[in-house]
Design a protein around this motif. Structure first.
Motif, PDB file in Angstrom:
ATOM      1  N   LEU A 145      -2.038  -1.853   0.630  1.00  0.00           N
ATOM      2  CA  LEU A 145      -3.412  -1.680   0.973  1.00  0.00           C
ATOM      3  C   LEU A 145      -4.091  -0.303   0.513  1.00  0.00           C
ATOM      4  O   LEU A 145      -3.677   0.593   0.921  1.00  0.00           O
ATOM      5  N   THR A 146      -4.864  -0.360  -0.684  1.00  0.00           N
ATOM      6  CA  THR A 146      -5.360   0.822  -1.284  1.00  0.00           C
ATOM      7  C   THR A 146      -6.828   0.767  -0.720  1.00  0.00           C
ATOM      8  O   THR A 146      -7.854   0.205  -1.052  1.00  0.00           O
ATOM      9  N   PRO A 147      -7.157   1.873   0.408  1.00  0.00           N
ATOM     10  CA  PRO A 147      -8.393   1.825   1.135  1.00  0.00           C
ATOM     11  C   PRO A 147      -9.513   1.998   0.183  1.00  0.00           C
ATOM     12  O   PRO A 147     -10.841   1.454   0.435  1.00  0.00           O
ATOM     13  N   GLN A 148      -9.418   2.516  -0.924  1.00  0.00           N
ATOM     14  CA  GLN A 148     -10.718   2.578  -1.722  1.00  0.00           C
ATOM     15  C   GLN A 148     -11.086   1.373  -2.587  1.00  0.00           C
ATOM     16  O   GLN A 148     -12.048   1.263  -3.131  1.00  0.00           O
ATOM     17  N   SER A 149     -10.225   0.583  -2.377  1.00  0.00           N
ATOM     18  CA  SER A 149     -10.535  -1.004  -3.030  1.00  0.00           C
ATOM     19  C   SER A 149     -10.547  -1.992  -1.957  1.00  0.00           C
ATOM     20  O   SER A 149     -10.618  -3.309  -2.260  1.00  0.00           O
ATOM     21  N   ILE A 150     -10.973  -1.509  -0.834  1.00  0.00           N
ATOM     22  CA  ILE A 150     -11.129  -2.614   0.146  1.00  0.00           C
ATOM     23  C   ILE A 150     -12.380  -3.815  -0.173  1.00  0.00           C
ATOM     24  O   ILE A 150     -12.171  -4.756   0.350  1.00  0.00           O
ATOM     25  N   ASN A 151     -13.323  -3.425  -0.900  1.00  0.00           N
ATOM     26  CA  ASN A 151     -14.337  -4.422  -1.196  1.00  0.00           C
ATOM     27  C   ASN A 151     -13.701  -5.624  -2.084  1.00  0.00           C
ATOM     28  O   ASN A 151     -14.046  -6.434  -1.976  1.00  0.00           O
ATOM     29  N   THR A 152     -12.708  -5.277  -2.746  1.00  0.00           N
ATOM     30  CA  THR A 152     -12.033  -6.028  -3.620  1.00  0.00           C
ATOM     31  C   THR A 152     -10.888  -6.686  -3.259  1.00  0.00           C
ATOM     32  O   THR A 152     -10.715  -7.882  -3.657  1.00  0.00           O
ATOM     33  N   LEU A 153     -10.244  -6.273  -2.265  1.00  0.00           N
ATOM     34  CA  LEU A 153      -9.112  -6.834  -1.146  1.00  0.00           C
ATOM     35  C   LEU A 153      -9.578  -7.689  -0.363  1.00  0.00           C
ATOM     36  O   LEU A 153      -8.564  -8.265   0.288  1.00  0.00           O
ATOM     37  N   GLY A 154     -10.731  -7.626   0.125  1.00  0.00           N
ATOM     38  CA  GLY A 154     -11.326  -8.371   1.222  1.00  0.00           C
ATOM     39  C   GLY A 154     -11.068  -7.823   2.501  1.00  0.00           C
ATOM     40  O   GLY A 154     -10.952  -8.413   3.606  1.00  0.00           O
ATOM     41  N   GLY A 155     -11.126  -6.512   2.722  1.00  0.00           N
ATOM     42  CA  GLY A 155     -10.824  -5.730   3.804  1.00  0.00           C
ATOM     43  C   GLY A 155      -9.481  -5.189   3.881  1.00  0.00           C
ATOM     44  O   GLY A 155      -8.521  -5.152   3.040  1.00  0.00           O
ATOM     45  N   TYR A 156      -9.151  -4.881   5.196  1.00  0.00           N
ATOM     46  CA  TYR A 156      -7.689  -4.210   5.467  1.00  0.00           C
ATOM     47  C   TYR A 156      -6.598  -5.238   5.792  1.00  0.00           C
ATOM     48  O   TYR A 156      -6.104  -5.165   6.884  1.00  0.00           O
ATOM     49  N   LYS A 157      -6.432  -5.726   4.780  1.00  0.00           N
ATOM     50  CA  LYS A 157      -5.418  -6.910   4.951  1.00  0.00           C
ATOM     51  C   LYS A 157      -4.009  -6.420   4.492  1.00  0.00           C
ATOM     52  O   LYS A 157      -3.837  -5.685   3.356  1.00  0.00           O
ATOM     53  N   VAL A 158      -2.760  -7.317   4.952  1.00  0.00           N
ATOM     54  CA  VAL A 158      -1.529  -6.995   4.238  1.00  0.00           C
ATOM     55  C   VAL A 158      -1.711  -7.473   2.971  1.00  0.00           C
ATOM     56  O   VAL A 158      -2.095  -8.350   2.532  1.00  0.00           O
ATOM     57  N   GLN A 159      -0.981  -6.598   2.165  1.00  0.00           N
ATOM     58  CA  GLN A 159      -0.873  -6.795   0.456  1.00  0.00           C
ATOM     59  C   GLN A 159       0.615  -7.307   0.229  1.00  0.00           C
ATOM     60  O   GLN A 159       1.294  -6.774   0.965  1.00  0.00           O
ATOM     61  N   GLY A 160       0.796  -7.944  -0.855  1.00  0.00           N
ATOM     62  CA  GLY A 160       2.171  -8.151  -1.389  1.00  0.00           C
ATOM     63  C   GLY A 160       2.816  -9.508  -0.664  1.00  0.00           C
ATOM     64  O   GLY A 160       3.931  -9.620  -0.874  1.00  0.00           O
ATOM     65  N   ARG A 161       2.229 -10.297   0.014  1.00  0.00           N
ATOM     66  CA  ARG A 161       2.754 -11.470   0.269  1.00  0.00           C
ATOM     67  C   ARG A 161       2.804 -12.596  -0.665  1.00  0.00           C
ATOM     68  O   ARG A 161       1.848 -12.499  -1.661  1.00  0.00           O
ATOM     69  N   ASP A 162       4.006 -13.549  -0.492  1.00  0.00           N
ATOM     70  CA  ASP A 162       4.026 -14.665  -1.494  1.00  0.00           C
ATOM     71  C   ASP A 162       3.921 -14.255  -2.763  1.00  0.00           C
ATOM     72  O   ASP A 162       4.750 -13.310  -3.282  1.00  0.00           O
ATOM     73  N   THR A 163       2.919 -14.954  -3.508  1.00  0.00           N
ATOM     74  CA  THR A 163       3.011 -14.752  -5.096  1.00  0.00           C
ATOM     75  C   THR A 163       2.247 -13.301  -5.563  1.00  0.00           C
ATOM     76  O   THR A 163       2.947 -12.811  -6.682  1.00  0.00           O
ATOM     77  N   GLN A 164       2.120 -12.381  -4.639  1.00  0.00           N
ATOM     78  CA  GLN A 164       1.672 -11.009  -4.979  1.00  0.00           C
ATOM     79  C   GLN A 164       2.900 -10.089  -5.140  1.00  0.00           C
ATOM     80  O   GLN A 164       2.864  -8.989  -5.515  1.00  0.00           O
ATOM     81  N   ALA A 165       4.250 -10.631  -4.557  1.00  0.00           N
ATOM     82  CA  ALA A 165       5.191  -9.759  -4.328  1.00  0.00           C
ATOM     83  C   ALA A 165       5.582  -9.122  -5.652  1.00  0.00           C
ATOM     84  O   ALA A 165       5.981  -7.799  -5.787  1.00  0.00           O
ATOM     85  N   ASP A 166       6.023  -9.973  -6.673  1.00  0.00           N
ATOM     86  CA  ASP A 166       6.300  -9.649  -7.920  1.00  0.00           C
ATOM     87  C   ASP A 166       5.488  -8.599  -8.795  1.00  0.00           C
ATOM     88  O   ASP A 166       5.864  -7.810  -9.434  1.00  0.00           O
ATOM     89  N   ALA A 167       4.287  -8.895  -8.520  1.00  0.00           N
ATOM     90  CA  ALA A 167       3.103  -8.035  -9.012  1.00  0.00           C
ATOM     91  C   ALA A 167       2.986  -6.585  -8.422  1.00  0.00           C
ATOM     92  O   ALA A 167       3.187  -5.520  -9.319  1.00  0.00           O
ATOM     93  N   MET A 168       3.481  -6.402  -7.245  1.00  0.00           N
ATOM     94  CA  MET A 168       3.584  -5.120  -6.505  1.00  0.00           C
ATOM     95  C   MET A 168       4.878  -4.501  -7.111  1.00  0.00           C
ATOM     96  O   MET A 168       4.736  -3.331  -7.083  1.00  0.00           O
ATOM     97  N   VAL A 169       5.952  -5.237  -7.212  1.00  0.00           N
ATOM     98  CA  VAL A 169       7.171  -4.594  -7.594  1.00  0.00           C
ATOM     99  C   VAL A 169       6.882  -4.148  -9.115  1.00  0.00           C
ATOM    100  O   VAL A 169       7.326  -2.830  -9.508  1.00  0.00           O
ATOM    101  N   ALA A 170       6.128  -4.881  -9.840  1.00  0.00           N
ATOM    102  CA  ALA A 170       5.858  -4.277 -11.191  1.00  0.00           C
ATOM    103  C   ALA A 170       4.935  -3.016 -11.293  1.00  0.00           C
ATOM    104  O   ALA A 170       5.227  -2.327 -12.006  1.00  0.00           O
TER     105      ALA A 170
END
Length: 275
Positions: A145-170
């Motif tokens: 959760l990068t607070p400066q990107s909340i408008n593109t993240l759709g708010g203060y949501k948990v990040q890295g679930r499911d298919t997002q996990a590998d991208a965050m590792v990268a």
């Protein structure tokens, strides 16, 4: 703050060397008195752009300016002798180009005495991180959760679930490879935080991540109970200073209206009597 006193503070390489060892203790600070309270207890003190929300009443961090970060950075620096100070780069101060990022990072470090800067973003910021570190600017990265990107993240949501996990590792591997000395993991699943922590050579500092991270950070106003507009799940309140302060103010107001304050011991006589 003397030069000799500041030599006792850790530097970015010291923090990097804490990987896998004693957990790194980090809190945010925005003022001199609060910085003094945490100096003996924290390894890192972060002048966070969260100052916009907790002290200035802004709805997000997006309205924080370079001038605000400089002012609060100088205030925090006056209260530190032992902890290392890191300062956030505000929204719009580093995204345009590596050159823009360097100019603003150099400005923040020069004006505040910070030992490093923090910026948000993963693989797309790797070029900028490499550019900064090659020019003497240590960088703490920030993923999840990068607070400066909340408008593109759709708010203060948990990040890295499911298919997002590998991208965050990268992303974590990219910022580590670019030269960041540590990385904040905010509001990511604990299993993913543990996976990232075990997969990179720089310390991870969790906030809403995992106890397995190499360190932890909280917003000081959250953990002291001063900021009460909302309470994220990942915050543990170690005090209720907001409630205590409001009760104290109410008691003061009642005493003033009832003429119980000031009492004789709070006023001055015609002749000096030891005041």
């Amino acid at each position: 703050m003397s030069a000799s006193a500041r030599k006792t503070a850790p530097m970015p390489d010291d923090i990097r060397a804490m990987k896998g060892g004693t957990p790194i203790v980090t809190l945010t600070a925005y003022t001199t008195p609060v910085a003094r309270m945490m100096d003996a207890h924290c390894d890192v003190v972060l002048v966070g752009d969260s100052v916009g929300m907790v002290l200035h009443g802004l709805p997000s961090t997006l309205g924080v300016t370079m001038e605000m970060m400089e002012m609060h950075g100088r205030a925090v620096a006056r209260g530190l002798d032992k902890a290392m100070m890191v300062i956030d780069m505000p929204f719009g101060s580093y995204e345009e180009s590596p050159q823009q990022a360097f100019a603003n990072a150099a400005r923040l470090m020069r004006e505040t005495g910070a030992a490093a800067v923090k910026l948000e973003g993963g693989a797309h910021m790797a070029e900028t991180i490499a550019f900064l570190t090659a020019r003497g600017v240590p960088v703490m990265a920030h993923l999840g959760l990068t607070p400066q990107s909340i408008n593109t993240l759709g708010g203060y949501k948990v990040q890295g679930r499911d298919t997002q996990a590998d991208a965050m590792v990268a992303d974590a591997r990219a910022v580590a490879g670019a030269g960041a000395f540590s990385v904040v993991l905010e509001k990511v699943p604990a299993t993913l935080a543990d996976r990232i922590t075990g997969g990179i050579e720089i310390p991870t500092i969790g906030i809403g991540a995992s106890a397995g991270c190499d360190g932890q950070v909280l917003v000081v106003d959250d953990m002291l109970g001063l900021f009460t507009a909302f309470k994220p799940k990942f915050v543990k309140r170690y005090a209720t200073l907001g409630e205590d302060g409001e009760a104290a103010i109410a008691a003061y107001a009642a005493d003033v209206r009832a003429r119980r304050f000031p009492e004789p011991e709070h006023t001055f006589a015609d002749r000096a009597q030891g005041e």
